[in-house]
Each structure stands twice: as C-alpha cells, then as structure tokens.
Design an enzyme around this catalytic site. Structure first.
Site, PDB file in Angstrom:
ATOM      1  N   VAL A   1     -13.715   5.752   4.137  1.00 33.90           N
ATOM      2  CA  VAL A   1     -14.163   4.445   3.388  1.00 33.90           C
ATOM      3  C   VAL A   1     -14.108   3.212   4.745  1.00 33.90           C
ATOM      4  O   VAL A   1     -14.745   2.090   4.612  1.00 33.90           O
ATOM      5  CB  VAL A   1     -13.436   3.786   2.338  1.00 33.90           C
ATOM      6  CG1 VAL A   1     -13.687   4.603   1.224  1.00 33.90           C
ATOM      7  CG2 VAL A   1     -12.021   3.468   2.474  1.00 33.90           C
TER       8      VAL A   1
ATOM      9  N   ASN B   1     -10.791   1.270  -4.997  1.00 32.28           N
ATOM     10  CA  ASN B   1      -9.586   1.765  -5.298  1.00 32.28           C
ATOM     11  C   ASN B   1      -8.845   2.804  -4.244  1.00 32.28           C
ATOM     12  O   ASN B   1      -7.769   2.715  -3.961  1.00 32.28           O
ATOM     13  CB  ASN B   1      -9.470   2.819  -6.215  1.00 32.28           C
ATOM     14  CG  ASN B   1      -8.398   3.527  -6.693  1.00 32.28           C
ATOM     15  OD1 ASN B   1      -7.340   3.237  -7.181  1.00 32.28           O
ATOM     16  ND2 ASN B   1      -8.436   4.950  -6.044  1.00 32.28           N
TER      17      ASN B   1
ATOM     18  N   SER C   1      -1.686  -5.076  -5.836  1.00 37.63           N
ATOM     19  CA  SER C   1      -0.423  -4.385  -6.071  1.00 37.63           C
ATOM     20  C   SER C   1       0.619  -5.525  -6.429  1.00 37.63           C
ATOM     21  O   SER C   1       0.212  -6.526  -5.945  1.00 37.63           O
ATOM     22  CB  SER C   1       0.130  -3.729  -4.886  1.00 37.63           C
ATOM     23  OG  SER C   1       1.513  -3.357  -4.891  1.00 37.63           O
TER      24      SER C   1
ATOM     25  N   TYR D   1       0.885  -3.595   4.293  1.00 39.43           N
ATOM     26  CA  TYR D   1       0.293  -3.206   2.840  1.00 39.43           C
ATOM     27  C   TYR D   1       0.084  -4.691   1.953  1.00 39.43           C
ATOM     28  O   TYR D   1      -0.822  -4.798   1.339  1.00 39.43           O
ATOM     29  CB  TYR D   1       1.111  -2.296   2.209  1.00 39.43           C
ATOM     30  CG  TYR D   1       0.645  -1.835   0.980  1.00 39.43           C
ATOM     31  CD1 TYR D   1      -0.202  -0.884   0.620  1.00 39.43           C
ATOM     32  CD2 TYR D   1       1.294  -2.118  -0.296  1.00 39.43           C
ATOM     33  CE1 TYR D   1      -0.694  -0.508  -0.526  1.00 39.43           C
ATOM     34  CE2 TYR D   1       1.102  -1.887  -1.466  1.00 39.43           C
ATOM     35  CZ  TYR D   1      -0.001  -0.910  -1.778  1.00 39.43           C
ATOM     36  OH  TYR D   1      -0.344  -0.714  -2.920  1.00 39.43           O
TER      37      TYR D   1
ATOM     38  N   ALA E   1       0.231  -7.614   2.711  1.00 38.56           N
ATOM     39  CA  ALA E   1      -0.715  -8.624   3.318  1.00 38.56           C
ATOM     40  C   ALA E   1      -1.989  -8.352   3.082  1.00 38.56           C
ATOM     41  O   ALA E   1      -2.912  -9.262   2.697  1.00 38.56           O
ATOM     42  CB  ALA E   1      -0.476  -8.906   5.091  1.00 38.56           C
ATOM     43  N   ALA E   2      -2.511  -7.051   3.108  1.00 34.78           N
ATOM     44  CA  ALA E   2      -3.578  -6.511   2.733  1.00 34.78           C
ATOM     45  C   ALA E   2      -4.102  -6.958   1.218  1.00 34.78           C
ATOM     46  O   ALA E   2      -5.114  -7.303   0.895  1.00 34.78           O
ATOM     47  CB  ALA E   2      -4.006  -5.140   3.182  1.00 34.78           C
TER      48      ALA E   2
ATOM     49  N   ILE F   1       3.555   3.328 -10.326  1.00 33.47           N
ATOM     50  CA  ILE F   1       2.724   4.283 -11.021  1.00 33.47           C
ATOM     51  C   ILE F   1       2.953   5.711 -10.300  1.00 33.47           C
ATOM     52  O   ILE F   1       2.976   5.675  -8.938  1.00 33.47           O
ATOM     53  CB  ILE F   1       1.090   3.806 -10.729  1.00 33.47           C
ATOM     54  CG1 ILE F   1       0.918   2.345 -11.333  1.00 33.47           C
ATOM     55  CG2 ILE F   1       0.419   4.744 -11.480  1.00 33.47           C
ATOM     56  CD1 ILE F   1       1.217   2.281 -12.812  1.00 33.47           C
TER      57      ILE F   1
END
Length: 275
Positions: free
Chosen positions: A64, A90, A152, A165, A167-168, A198
């Site tokens: 992606v 996703n 998240s 992660y 920050a994104a 999860i």
C-alpha cells in the site's frame, strides 16, 4: 441481513487477521469487496472465500505504500465492481523500539503505512466520490458513503516503545476529523476506530523462539512476552483481549445505514480499557 447489498467496499490489509474479518463481515452483509494483502496468496484466498460464500470480490495485492497502488486500488472498485461506497484503511504492522534506538527507517516506515498510504488512497478516491455524489444529487437521491480509518489506543494515549506507531496512529485521528469536514458535502461519513488488545499474529505470545513477519524484505519481530500479555489482559475491564471478529464488528457499525448521521468520531474498541 443484506443491509450493504450493492455497496462496493475497499479494505486494505485484508488478507489476514482483523482485515480478513472486516472483509468477510462486509461481504456477509451484501457488500462487494476489493481485498488487499502485501502477499499474493492471502489476498487471493480471502477473495476466493468471499466468492465461495456467494459474494463478489477481487484482489488487488501489493504494498500500500508504493506509488501507484492507491490509484489501482480505487480503480478496481470502480471498474471491476462498479462503484465506491466504503473504504477501510486497515493495512499496517508494528516495528517497535524505544526512541533512542529507533532508526529513521523504522520511524518513516510506520508513517508510510499508517498515515501516508491512507492519505494516498483518499486522494485517489476524491474525484470518483465527487462525481458519484454529483450524480446522486442530480438524480434527487441522498446516498451516504463510508470511510473507516483504523487507529489504536496507542494513538490516543501513547505506548512505550511505539513512538513511531503511536505518532502515525495519532495523526490518523486528525486526518479523520479533517476529512469529515471536507467530505461532508459529498455525504461521506468519515470515522475512526482505535483498537486495544486484539489477538492477531502481531500480538501473539512469544514462545521459545520469537515469530517474525516479512514486510517488503524486512524481517520484523512480532509478538508479546507472555507475562506482559497476561498483564495487558488483566487491565482490560472485560477481562480479555478481543478477537478479530469483534474488531470487525466495530468497523461494520460505521459502514451501516444506521451511522448515516455519525461522522468525525473516534471510538475506542478495547473492552473498556482507557490507557
């Protein structure tokens, strides 16, 4: 119940885990699905699974984050399945490290997959959605389309060892709220779900040897130390981590007609855990 009958859904990262469950959930409610995975086999398998259920699906596999992917992804919905009604951003993974040990490559990789890729997909979808919305107005009908971005709890509250992660995923929340304001005129609901624990291959308990995944030639360690995983589960008010199917249920809620007047919202899906 086919309340999504005739809708065309694009779900990135839908060859495994949460994404697979989302694709199957939408398909079971009547949507035609464009499936995507980094690897060919899982993406094709999910598309075949949807067809076996009597649904329609095509697979657009690949990275992606690569230039040109977003245009191919959107075109598949328009040209092969005949529309563009639902987009679920996703695709993603984690590549963790404390800030002093994190490389530029690690930090940029998380931004690319969790933020830049959704941006490119939305940019590619903008003109088709504008044209479809214009046709709806001219025909005197009100049609709502859906965008669901996957964030998240780390994006809401931060998480040690996941500065890139987090920050994104936090930036994706700002992206969601802004796109909600830009695309409201097109009758597009733009919402975000922020997952907690999860159970997927990324959060599996580390056994004798830590598992890894291959991401574009990079070998990324995945999994959580059993003791830490147990601690996380005890923190969840509902007493356990969630399943991919339960995660998909939350996304599905934002894809239904019942969410037509809900936009710009971020819903935490973590069993009651507020970090």
């Amino acid at each position: 119940m086919n309340n999504l009958a005739g809708k065309v859904a694009l779900v990135s990262g839908s060859g495994r885990g949460i994404g697979r469950s989302i694709a199957l959930k939408l398909a079971r409610h009547g949507a035609k699905v464009v499936v995507n995975d980094l690897d060919e086999a899982p993406g094709k398998a999910v598309a075949d699974e949807i067809k076996a259920l009597g649904g329609e699906a095509v697979a657009v596999n690949g990275d992606v984050t690569k230039p040109g992917f977003a245009e191919s992804f959107v075109s598949a919905g328009m040209e092969k399945l005949g529309g563009l009604d639902i987009i679920v951003n996703n695709a993603g993974y984690t590549w963790d490290s404390t800030v002093q040990k994190m490389t530029d490559e690690q930090f940029q990789a998380m931004l690319d997959v969790h933020l830049v890729a959704p941006f490119r997909i939305m940019r590619a979808a903008a003109e088709p959605i504008r044209i479809l919305a214009k046709k709806d107005v001219e025909a005197g009908r009100e049609v709502f389309r859906k965008v669901v971005n996957i964030s998240s709890l780390a994006g809401l509250y931060g998480n040690a060892g996941q500065v890139s992660y987090s920050a994104a995923k936090a930036s994706l929340i700002g992206f969601t709220r802004t796109l909600c304001k830009e695309w409201g005129r097109y009758k597009v609901n733009v919402n975000c779900v922020a997952f907690g624990l999860i159970h997927t291959r990324l959060t599996q308990a580390i056994e004798a040897q830590q598992a890894t995944i291959d991401v574009a030639g990079r070998e990324i360690k995945v999994g959580v130390q059993p003791q830490l995983l147990s601690t996380f589960e005890k923190m969840v008010p509902l007493g356990r981590g969630g399943t991919p199917e339960e995660a998909a249920d939350a996304v599905y809620l934002f894809c239904t007609p019942e969410s037509n007047y809900i936009s710009g919202q971020i819903v935490a899906v973590g069993g009651g855990l507020l970090m």
